[in-house]
Design an enzyme around this catalytic site. Structure first.
Site, PDB file in Angstrom:
ATOM      1  N   ASP A 101       0.859  -1.175   0.000  1.00  0.00           N
ATOM      2  CA  ASP A 101       0.000   0.000   0.000  1.00  0.00           C
ATOM      3  C   ASP A 101       0.901   1.233   0.000  1.00  0.00           C
ATOM      4  OD1 ASP A 101       0.918   0.295   2.626  1.00  0.00           O
ATOM      5  OD2 ASP A 101      -1.073   0.329   3.529  1.00  0.00           O
ATOM      6  N   CYS A 124       3.183  -3.105   4.028  1.00  0.00           N
ATOM      7  CA  CYS A 124       2.400  -1.931   4.420  1.00  0.00           C
ATOM      8  C   CYS A 124       3.200  -1.216   5.507  1.00  0.00           C
ATOM      9  CB  CYS A 124       0.984  -2.302   4.873  1.00  0.00           C
ATOM     10  SG  CYS A 124       0.833  -3.231   6.410  1.00  0.00           S
ATOM     11  N   THR A 128       3.067  -1.441   8.778  1.00  0.00           N
ATOM     12  CA  THR A 128       3.503  -2.355   9.845  1.00  0.00           C
ATOM     13  C   THR A 128       3.672  -3.799   9.393  1.00  0.00           C
ATOM     14  OG1 THR A 128       1.234  -2.874  10.481  1.00  0.00           O
ATOM     15  CG2 THR A 128       2.295  -0.979  11.595  1.00  0.00           C
ATOM     16  N   HIS A 186       9.129 -24.289   9.258  1.00  0.00           N
ATOM     17  CA  HIS A 186       8.115 -24.968  10.063  1.00  0.00           C
ATOM     18  C   HIS A 186       6.689 -24.731   9.566  1.00  0.00           C
ATOM     19  CE1 HIS A 186      10.585 -25.671  13.979  1.00  0.00           C
ATOM     20  NE2 HIS A 186      11.264 -25.999  12.889  1.00  0.00           N
ATOM     21  N   HIS A 228       5.920 -31.107  10.852  1.00  0.00           N
ATOM     22  CA  HIS A 228       5.388 -29.796  10.466  1.00  0.00           C
ATOM     23  C   HIS A 228       4.308 -29.932   9.397  1.00  0.00           C
ATOM     24  CE1 HIS A 228       8.516 -28.226  12.947  1.00  0.00           C
ATOM     25  NE2 HIS A 228       9.450 -28.808  12.201  1.00  0.00           N
TER      26      HIS A 228
END
Length: 150
Positions: free
Chosen positions: A8, A65, A67, A98, A133
């Site tokens: 963004d 973005c 964060t 994992h 996993h």
């Protein structure tokens, strides 16, 4: 290897830096936007790149973005996507080895351009370990498909 890239407006500069890094590494990518610092809605751009990965048109996604949190939430709404916010080397390695993540998310206000490039290199070069996993990935798929877990 083909990479879907998007961001963004809050991570436009980081996206441009990531694209340059991918070019220097000779890694093919497609930029799904955004294409300026003009305000946009992050879920759209997360969806564009994540959907392309889910359709297997691209091997991995890099979605950015301010964060990394909002785009990871949006990307994880796309069936078949396992997106993880990564802020350090251990997270980038573990989410591939994992969790078999297929999208890395980062925030421009959280990681430097240099760290972002390092995390991308780790993410793209780390193999999924499988084994125990895989059983857990299968459970995530069951949840995604609405199956009740006992």
């Amino acid at each position: 290897m083909k990479i879907a890239v998007s961001a963004d407006h809050g991570a436009f500069d980081l996206k441009e830096s990531v694209k340059k890094h991918l070019e220097e590494k000779g890694i093919e990518y497609h930029d799904f936007g955004c294409f300026s610092k003009e305000s946009v809605d992050y879920p759209r751009y997360a969806y564009y790149a994540a959907s392309a990965v889910a359709r297997k048109e691209y091997d991995f996604g890099i979605i950015l973005c301010t964060t990394g949190l909002g785009v990871s939430m949006a990307a994880n709404k796309v069936k078949g996507i396992r997106a993880a916010v990564c802020t350090n080397e251990m997270l980038a390695r573990m989410t591939r080895s994992h969790n078999n993540a297929n999208v890395i998310c980062m925030g421009q206000n959280v990681v430097s351009k240099e760290l972002a490039n390092k995390l991308i290199d780790i993410f793209l070069s780390t193999e999924f370990e499988g084994g125990r996993h895989q059983r857990r990935i299968d459970l995530l798929t069951d949840i995604e498909n609405g199956k009740e877990l006992d």
